[in-house]
Design an enzyme around this catalytic site. Structure first.
Site, PDB file in Angstrom:
ATOM      1  N   ASP A  13       0.831  -1.211   0.000  1.00 23.22           N
ATOM      2  CA  ASP A  13       0.000   0.000   0.000  1.00 23.22           C
ATOM      3  C   ASP A  13       0.865   1.261   0.000  1.00 23.22           C
ATOM      4  O   ASP A  13       1.958   1.266   0.566  1.00 23.22           O
ATOM      5  CB  ASP A  13      -0.910  -0.018   1.231  1.00 23.22           C
ATOM      6  CG  ASP A  13      -2.067   0.953   1.091  1.00 23.22           C
ATOM      7  OD1 ASP A  13      -2.329   1.427  -0.032  1.00 23.22           O
ATOM      8  OD2 ASP A  13      -2.719   1.242   2.113  1.00 23.22           O
ATOM      9  N   HIS A  30       2.632   3.376  -9.058  1.00 31.08           N
ATOM     10  CA  HIS A  30       2.460   1.939  -9.324  1.00 31.08           C
ATOM     11  C   HIS A  30       3.686   1.388 -10.065  1.00 31.08           C
ATOM     12  O   HIS A  30       4.125   0.280  -9.789  1.00 31.08           O
ATOM     13  CB  HIS A  30       1.182   1.687 -10.134  1.00 31.08           C
ATOM     14  CG  HIS A  30      -0.065   2.074  -9.387  1.00 31.08           C
ATOM     15  ND1 HIS A  30      -0.274   1.735  -8.078  1.00 31.08           N
ATOM     16  CD2 HIS A  30      -1.175   2.771  -9.765  1.00 31.08           C
ATOM     17  CE1 HIS A  30      -1.457   2.210  -7.677  1.00 31.08           C
ATOM     18  NE2 HIS A  30      -2.016   2.843  -8.680  1.00 31.08           N
ATOM     19  N   LEU A 124      11.952 -19.841  -5.122  1.00 29.46           N
ATOM     20  CA  LEU A 124      10.868 -19.083  -4.490  1.00 29.46           C
ATOM     21  C   LEU A 124       9.572 -19.167  -5.301  1.00 29.46           C
ATOM     22  O   LEU A 124       9.601 -19.064  -6.530  1.00 29.46           O
ATOM     23  CB  LEU A 124      11.315 -17.612  -4.382  1.00 29.46           C
ATOM     24  CG  LEU A 124      10.319 -16.628  -3.792  1.00 29.46           C
ATOM     25  CD1 LEU A 124      10.196 -16.813  -2.279  1.00 29.46           C
ATOM     26  CD2 LEU A 124      10.753 -15.177  -4.069  1.00 29.46           C
TER      27      LEU A 124
HETATM   28  C1  FPP Z   1      -1.882   0.182  -3.394  1.00 26.67           C
HETATM   29  O1  FPP Z   1      -1.414   1.519  -3.361  1.00 26.67           O
HETATM   30  C2  FPP Z   1      -1.379  -0.491  -4.560  1.00 26.67           C
HETATM   31  C3  FPP Z   1      -2.136  -1.035  -5.573  1.00 26.67           C
HETATM   32  C4  FPP Z   1      -3.601  -1.032  -5.604  1.00 26.67           C
HETATM   33  C5  FPP Z   1      -1.491  -1.658  -6.717  1.00 26.67           C
HETATM   34  C6  FPP Z   1      -0.315  -2.506  -6.340  1.00 26.67           C
HETATM   35  C7  FPP Z   1       0.410  -2.858  -7.551  1.00 26.67           C
HETATM   36  C8  FPP Z   1       1.744  -2.853  -7.670  1.00 26.67           C
HETATM   37  C9  FPP Z   1       2.705  -2.539  -6.597  1.00 26.67           C
HETATM   38  C10 FPP Z   1       2.318  -3.255  -8.937  1.00 26.67           C
HETATM   39  C11 FPP Z   1       2.589  -4.719  -8.857  1.00 26.67           C
HETATM   40  C12 FPP Z   1       2.725  -5.226 -10.194  1.00 26.67           C
HETATM   41  C13 FPP Z   1       2.723  -6.514 -10.515  1.00 26.67           C
HETATM   42  C14 FPP Z   1       2.978  -6.912 -11.893  1.00 26.67           C
HETATM   43  C15 FPP Z   1       2.451  -7.576  -9.513  1.00 26.67           C
HETATM   44  P1  FPP Z   1      -2.485   2.679  -3.452  1.00 26.67           P
HETATM   45  O2  FPP Z   1      -2.695   3.030  -4.867  1.00 26.67           O
HETATM   46  O3  FPP Z   1      -3.720   2.271  -2.702  1.00 26.67           O
HETATM   47  O4  FPP Z   1      -1.736   3.830  -2.689  1.00 26.67           O
HETATM   48  P2  FPP Z   1      -2.414   4.954  -1.773  1.00 26.67           P
HETATM   49  O5  FPP Z   1      -2.972   4.250  -0.576  1.00 26.67           O
HETATM   50  O6  FPP Z   1      -1.238   5.825  -1.416  1.00 26.67           O
HETATM   51  O7  FPP Z   1      -3.432   5.660  -2.598  1.00 26.67           O
END
Ligand code: FPP
Length: 245
Positions: A13, A30, A124
């Site tokens: 997050d 992201h 892994l």
């Molecule tokens: C939460 O941060 C994150 C997500 C909803 C997306 C997570 C995806 C990735 C880290 C990319 C991973 C990629 C692959 C290919 C597995 P948020 O957007 O809720 O952040 P915020 O709470 O600051 O708004």
């Protein structure tokens, strides 16, 4: 010897907030999130972790603005294509958990191909949860069991926890030992609800794109200090560890 978790689950997050803090649009966060994941995969493998399960897209994330959902889908597609070689090189097996039926045909094909291409790898196991929700997982397991009851192969009064557990996502792998959430919130957000029943919880304010090797090591170090009792009292746990040698 330091105690290393066999299975680590992560709610990644804070991408959006990281991007805003750095003067970028959310999707840049992201993209940086993928980079952070790459490093954590490497670090987990080196530390002796056997399974890593990450929450990439929840059943609820479809409600985000259309543009962000579209960009996330593009990012998944690109990452699946780009990361295969690296996963192969590192002997990593990739699995996707969640309801894939809502993704584009292209994305579903890429997911299947990435799983196929890495299926024989013995290092892994990385599980990416996509359109996943803990309640969805339990519901789909109950649906399978209900069908078996209807067919007469399972008797309702003979149903045990094991019956349900065996029909959940990744029932062939052990449950998470360590559950990490970055980004400051202290909640499970419908991730691995059943499977995390005895996981040690670790919350950090660090936003996911900034979660680096040192942060991962700090989480492992915190885990190593925890005493896992599984409902027993401390003395029982100590004596069973001594008996086990
Ligand atoms: C939460 O941060 C994150 C997500 C909803 C997306 C997570 C995806 C990735 C880290 C990319 C991973 C990629 C692959 C290919 C597995 P948020 O957007 O809720 O952040 P915020 O709470 O600051 O708004």
């Amino acid at each position: 010897m330091v105690k290393v978790p066999n299975h680590v689950a992560i709610v990644m997050d804070g991408n959006g907030r990281w991007a805003q803090q750095h003067g970028h649009k959310r999707h840049v966060g992201h993209k940086e999130g993928v980079k952070a994941l790459r490093k954590v995969v490497e670090c987990a493998a080196k530390s002796g972790v056997k399974i890593l399960t990450v929450f990439a897209f929840s059943s609820e994330n479809w409600r985000r603005p259309r543009e962000e959902v579209g960009l996330l889908m593009d990012l998944f597609l690109l990452a699946l294509k780009q990361e295969i070689k690296r996963l192969q090189r590192n002997n990593v097996r990739l699995r996707i958990i969640g309801d894939r039926s809502r993704f584009s045909t292209d994305l579903q094909k890429s997911m299947a191909k990435a799983e196929e291409d890495t299926a024989a790898n013995t290092g892994l196991v990385v599980q990416v949860a996509a359109n996943y929700g803990g309640r969805w997982d339990i519901t789909q397991a109950v649906r399978k069991l209900a069908l078996e009851v209807q067919e007469g192969s399972v008797q309702p009064d003979a149903i045990t926890e094991e019956h349900l557990a065996a029909r959940l996502s990744f029932s062939d792998l052990a449950d998470p030992d360590l559950f990490i959430r970055t980004g400051g919130e202290k909640r499970l957000s419908n991730f691995l609800l059943w499977q995390s029943a005895y996981a040690e919880l670790y919350f950090t304010d660090v936003l996911w794109p900034a979660f680096d090797v040192a942060e991962f090591d700090a989480a492992l170090a915190a885990y190593a200090t925890r005493q896992r009792r599984f409902g027993l009292v401390g003395e029982q746990v100590v004596s069973s560890t001594e008996t086990a040698g």
